[in-house]
Design an enzyme around this catalytic site. Structure first.
Site, PDB file in Angstrom:
ATOM      1  N   HIS A 504       0.860  -1.167   0.070  1.00  0.00           N
ATOM      2  CA  HIS A 504      -0.069  -0.168  -0.086  1.00  0.00           C
ATOM      3  C   HIS A 504       0.747   1.177   0.104  1.00  0.00           C
ATOM      4  CE1 HIS A 504      -4.068  -2.016   1.694  1.00  0.00           C
ATOM      5  NE2 HIS A 504      -3.644  -2.402   0.552  1.00  0.00           N
ATOM      6  N   HIS A 547      -8.192  -0.182   2.413  1.00  0.00           N
ATOM      7  CA  HIS A 547      -7.601  -0.607   1.253  1.00  0.00           C
ATOM      8  C   HIS A 547      -7.755   0.675   0.268  1.00  0.00           C
ATOM      9  CE1 HIS A 547      -7.155  -4.983   2.247  1.00  0.00           C
ATOM     10  NE2 HIS A 547      -7.875  -4.618   3.083  1.00  0.00           N
TER      11      HIS A 547
HETATM   12  P1  FDA Z   1      -1.538   1.240 -10.850  1.00  0.00           P
HETATM   13  O1  FDA Z   1      -0.371   0.216 -10.368  1.00  0.00           O
HETATM   14  O2  FDA Z   1      -2.822   0.532 -10.914  1.00  0.00           O
HETATM   15  O3  FDA Z   1      -1.311   1.685 -12.301  1.00  0.00           O
HETATM   16  C1  FDA Z   1       0.235   2.136 -12.761  1.00  0.00           C
HETATM   17  C2  FDA Z   1      -0.008   1.575 -14.028  1.00  0.00           C
HETATM   18  O4  FDA Z   1       1.206   2.411 -14.692  1.00  0.00           O
HETATM   19  C3  FDA Z   1       0.479   0.098 -14.109  1.00  0.00           C
HETATM   20  O5  FDA Z   1      -0.519  -0.271 -15.067  1.00  0.00           O
HETATM   21  C4  FDA Z   1       1.860   0.261 -14.773  1.00  0.00           C
HETATM   22  O6  FDA Z   1       2.109  -1.074 -15.558  1.00  0.00           O
HETATM   23  C5  FDA Z   1       1.916   1.729 -15.543  1.00  0.00           C
HETATM   24  N1  FDA Z   1       3.263   1.960 -15.671  1.00  0.00           N
HETATM   25  C6  FDA Z   1       4.251   1.941 -14.615  1.00  0.00           C
HETATM   26  N2  FDA Z   1       5.480   2.775 -15.041  1.00  0.00           N
HETATM   27  C7  FDA Z   1       5.155   3.063 -16.534  1.00  0.00           C
HETATM   28  C8  FDA Z   1       5.867   3.501 -17.558  1.00  0.00           C
HETATM   29  N3  FDA Z   1       7.082   4.086 -17.319  1.00  0.00           N
HETATM   30  N4  FDA Z   1       5.351   3.566 -18.765  1.00  0.00           N
HETATM   31  C9  FDA Z   1       3.946   3.079 -18.881  1.00  0.00           C
HETATM   32  N5  FDA Z   1       3.207   2.539 -17.999  1.00  0.00           N
HETATM   33  C10 FDA Z   1       3.638   2.405 -16.832  1.00  0.00           C
HETATM   34  N6  FDA Z   1      -5.934  -2.312  -2.531  1.00  0.00           N
HETATM   35  C11 FDA Z   1      -7.387  -2.643  -2.360  1.00  0.00           C
HETATM   36  O7  FDA Z   1      -8.212  -1.853  -2.673  1.00  0.00           O
HETATM   37  N7  FDA Z   1      -7.778  -3.789  -1.950  1.00  0.00           N
HETATM   38  C12 FDA Z   1      -7.028  -4.967  -1.939  1.00  0.00           C
HETATM   39  O8  FDA Z   1      -7.243  -6.012  -1.649  1.00  0.00           O
HETATM   40  C13 FDA Z   1      -5.751  -4.566  -2.343  1.00  0.00           C
HETATM   41  N8  FDA Z   1      -4.545  -5.754  -2.237  1.00  0.00           N
HETATM   42  C14 FDA Z   1      -3.397  -5.722  -2.837  1.00  0.00           C
HETATM   43  C15 FDA Z   1      -2.697  -6.688  -3.088  1.00  0.00           C
HETATM   44  C16 FDA Z   1      -1.450  -6.817  -3.782  1.00  0.00           C
HETATM   45  C17 FDA Z   1      -0.760  -7.610  -3.895  1.00  0.00           C
HETATM   46  C18 FDA Z   1      -1.321  -5.300  -4.311  1.00  0.00           C
HETATM   47  C19 FDA Z   1       0.177  -5.018  -5.157  1.00  0.00           C
HETATM   48  C20 FDA Z   1      -1.803  -3.994  -4.001  1.00  0.00           C
HETATM   49  C21 FDA Z   1      -3.149  -4.192  -3.255  1.00  0.00           C
HETATM   50  N9  FDA Z   1      -4.036  -3.211  -2.923  1.00  0.00           N
HETATM   51  C22 FDA Z   1      -5.221  -3.657  -2.724  1.00  0.00           C
HETATM   52  C23 FDA Z   1      -3.461  -1.990  -3.563  1.00  0.00           C
HETATM   53  C24 FDA Z   1      -4.099  -1.288  -4.666  1.00  0.00           C
HETATM   54  O9  FDA Z   1      -4.257  -2.307  -5.786  1.00  0.00           O
HETATM   55  C25 FDA Z   1      -3.097  -0.206  -5.368  1.00  0.00           C
HETATM   56  O10 FDA Z   1      -2.691   0.879  -4.193  1.00  0.00           O
HETATM   57  C26 FDA Z   1      -3.767   0.456  -6.582  1.00  0.00           C
HETATM   58  O11 FDA Z   1      -4.333  -0.329  -7.395  1.00  0.00           O
HETATM   59  C27 FDA Z   1      -2.527   1.467  -7.095  1.00  0.00           C
HETATM   60  O12 FDA Z   1      -3.237   2.111  -8.296  1.00  0.00           O
HETATM   61  P2  FDA Z   1      -2.503   3.346  -8.939  1.00  0.00           P
HETATM   62  O13 FDA Z   1      -3.387   3.943  -9.949  1.00  0.00           O
HETATM   63  O14 FDA Z   1      -1.865   4.247  -7.863  1.00  0.00           O
HETATM   64  O15 FDA Z   1      -1.495   2.582  -9.548  1.00  0.00           O
END
Ligand code: FDA
Length: 569
Positions: A504, A547
């Site tokens: 997170h 979350h």
């Molecule tokens: P997110 O990661 O969704 O998007 C970023 C995007 O940018 C990705 O698609 C990536 O590939 C792309 N990217 C990165 N660099 C790039 C570049 N240079 N060029 C092009 N593309 C690029 N939350 C919740 O609500 N309930 C839950 O149960 C959970 N459980 C959980 C488990 C696990 C294993 C994880 C890893 C995370 C969770 N979370 C969660 C947290 C939640 O899922 C997370 O905080 C958000 O999805 C993040 O959303 P963002 O929009 O910030 O980034």
């Protein structure tokens, strides 16, 4: 060619980026491009199955970022998972849908973010949501809600799994946790989160699949002629226009795609939604950040914002594991969210005053660790806020996930508001190289104390009737490793050798006023730029008790409205 010119270019087709892409492309007369490093996972079974948590870990759709050695936590590196796919991390996460405590969101406005408070964000939680009313069978198994907390017409399906755990479990948990002072909370999504609950997930119940950001916000709209996703394409950095002496003007994004390096042009705005471990790195590669760090890598300074990449806040996760005396089917969504008083009992005021008397010291340490990039007074204000939330406003102190499945009953938990602060910074001028990520897990004693205190509380819960009748042997930590009367140091070493990131991470491009150490303002525009915004977990200035996705969807919905207001008259 003309296919590389758009009005808005969004970097990252993840949880937040797809919301913004969807809402902006509702305006028929603007064009929107989304640059996404990953590919479609629409037909990836590891993503769609609702019982597949963890199946995607370590596969091609997991960035699996490695942290620096965690020197306060035993020394080893940790893996920080994040989704590399259309849909981002929402395609690999745990699907839990829980929001935040009202006072936490209100604190954003108290810290200078005009317009950002619970009442102004609440309509956007509802706008994003398509709540699925529980069936009679689901209700019998504990699915419960207040109608006024939920939205009916949004893109994101929220509800309980098609197959839930047997109905006998919730009453047993309820009776057990009541004895530990934790009452049942019928619906924690109204801003008041303490209690034992059966929370909803981001699930399409009828199709029995995960409802990630792509299924909700992108695939049903993919045929819009003004919305283009450019997948398998990696964004290197922002391309700037002529320097005119005023705010920096972005004209596009340099990308490396299937056909090599090119520029995707943006006539209106560039929006970074690459996630909290990547958006700050893209800013640094573009010349926005701490001058000392940019100089080290030969990047010329565009805007001096020394806090870019600082203020990284994550949580730490440990698990206890028991033999189950029954055989459970269905997907459990039980969580207990006790307050600090409920965890620490009679010791609570002692713990509180110990924390309080050390806050100034912690703030100083964070500032020193950042080489002065963040100011002591600003860190202290944030830590003080967090102290007040925990010990005065009594927000949830930990989430304890209770998982009866098959012949086992396990529990994963994480203290919700650690005091440790870390950073993420580029470590090379090459944008394709991952940044150095240092969450500084267990940097301060109260974080390790919390990790131990909650573990003890959970063990006590499993020893309390009637829950104790459902479980047999404790497999982990196990009494041979951590005896009943184990000292703090025995518990601590178990914590350090078994913890993981809770995935997170927030705060690395914080929404705060500039003098308080922020990098974006309440319009989510990067200071010193005319047309660059960050919209993702990076901007969340203080860790949340829920979350993250529910709040990220809401932030992205509200941000989209702010942007639209600028361009529609
Ligand atoms: P997110 O990661 O969704 O998007 C970023 C995007 O940018 C990705 O698609 C990536 O590939 C792309 N990217 C990165 N660099 C790039 C570049 N240079 N060029 C092009 N593309 C690029 N939350 C919740 O609500 N309930 C839950 O149960 C959970 N459980 C959980 C488990 C696990 C294993 C994880 C890893 C995370 C969770 N979370 C969660 C947290 C939640 O899922 C997370 O905080 C958000 O999805 C993040 O959303 P963002 O929009 O910030 O980034």
């Amino acid at each position: 060619g003309s296919d590389s010119h758009y009005d808005f270019v969004i970097v990252g087709g993840g949880t937040s980026g797809l919301v913004v892409a969807n809402r902006l492309s509702e305006l028929g007369d603007v064009s929107v491009a989304v640059i996404e490093a990953g590919d479609s996972v629409l037909n990836n079974h590891n993503v769609s199955t609702t019982t597949g948590y963890g199946l995607s870990f370590g596969t091609a759709i997991d960035w699996a970022y490695q942290t620096e050695d965690q020197i306060y936590a035993g020394g080893s590196k940790q893996t920080m998972r994040a989704g590399k796919a259309i849909g981002g991390t929402s395609t690999i996460n745990g699907m839990s849908y829980t929001r935040a405590q009202k006072v936490q969101i209100d604190s954003w406005e108290k810290f200078g973010n005009k317009g950002w408070n619970w009442d102004s964000l609440f309509p956007y939680y509802l706008k994003s949501e398509q709540f699925q009313v529980p069936t009679a069978d689901q209700a019998a198994r504990g699915a419960d809600y207040y109608k006024s907390y939920h939205g009916e017409h949004g893109p994101l399906k929220v509800g309980w799994p098609k197959f839930m755990t047997n109905s006998s479990v919730l009453p047993i948990l309820d009776q057990t946790f009541q004895q530990l002072g934790v009452s049942y909370n019928r619906d924690i999504n109204g801003g008041s989160m303490v209690g034992l609950t059966v929370h909803p997930d981001t699930i399409d119940r009828e199709a029995n699949v995960r409802h990630d950001a792509a299924r909700a916000y992108f695939w049903p709209y993919e045929n819009r002629s003004n919305l283009k996703i450019i997948s398998n394409t990696y964004a290197n950095k922002i391309v700037w226009g002529e320097d005119s002496g005023g705010d920096a003007v972005a004209v596009g994004v340099e990308v490396r795609g299937v056909e090599g390096v090119e520029t995707i042009y943006a006539s209106k705005e560039v929006i970074l939604s690459a996630g909290s471990l990547k958006s700050p790195a893209i800013l640094e590669h573009s010349g926005i950040g701490n001058p000392d760090i940019l100089k080290k890598h030969g990047i010329s300074l565009k805007v001096n914002i020394s806090s870019v990449g600082e203020n990284l806040q994550d949580q730490t996760n440990n698990g206890l594991f028991y033999e189950g005396k029954e055989f459970w089917l269905g997907l459990p969504t039980f969580s207990a969210l006790p307050s600090a008083e409920q965890i620490y009992g009679d010791d609570s005021s002692t713990v509180a005053s110990r924390v309080s008397s050390n806050l100034a010291d912690y703030a100083k340490n964070v500032s020193v660790a950042s080489n002065g990039a963040v100011q002591e007074a600003n860190v202290l204000a944030a830590l003080q806020l967090q102290y007040d939330l925990v010990f005065k406003s009594h927000v949830p102190f930990a989430e304890i996930v209770l998982i009866p499945i098959g012949h086992s009953f396990s529990s994963e938990y994480w203290p919700l508001l650690p005091f440790s602060r870390g950073s993420v910074h580029i470590q090379s001028p090459d944008p394709s190289e991952a940044p150095a990520i240092n969450p500084n897990y267990f940097m301060f004693a109260p974080d390790l104390d919390a990790q131990v205190g909650v573990a003890r509380f959970i063990r006590k819960a499993f020893e309390t009737s009637p829950l104790n009748h459902l479980v047999g042997e404790e497999y982990a930590p196990g009494f041979e490793h951590v005896p009943e009367d184990a000292s703090d140091s025995v518990w601590q070493s178990w914590v350090r050798s078994n913890y993981r990131s809770n995935f997170h991470p927030v705060g690395t491009v914080s929404m705060l006023s500039r003098d308080k150490g922020g990098a974006v303002g309440p319009d989510l525009k990067v200071y010193g730029t005319k047309n660059v915004r960050v919209i993702d977990a990076s901007v969340v200035p203080f860790q949340l008790c829920g979350h993250l996705t529910s709040t990220l969807y809401a932030i992205a919905e509200r941000a989209s409205d702010l942007i639209k207001k600028r361009y529609v008259f």
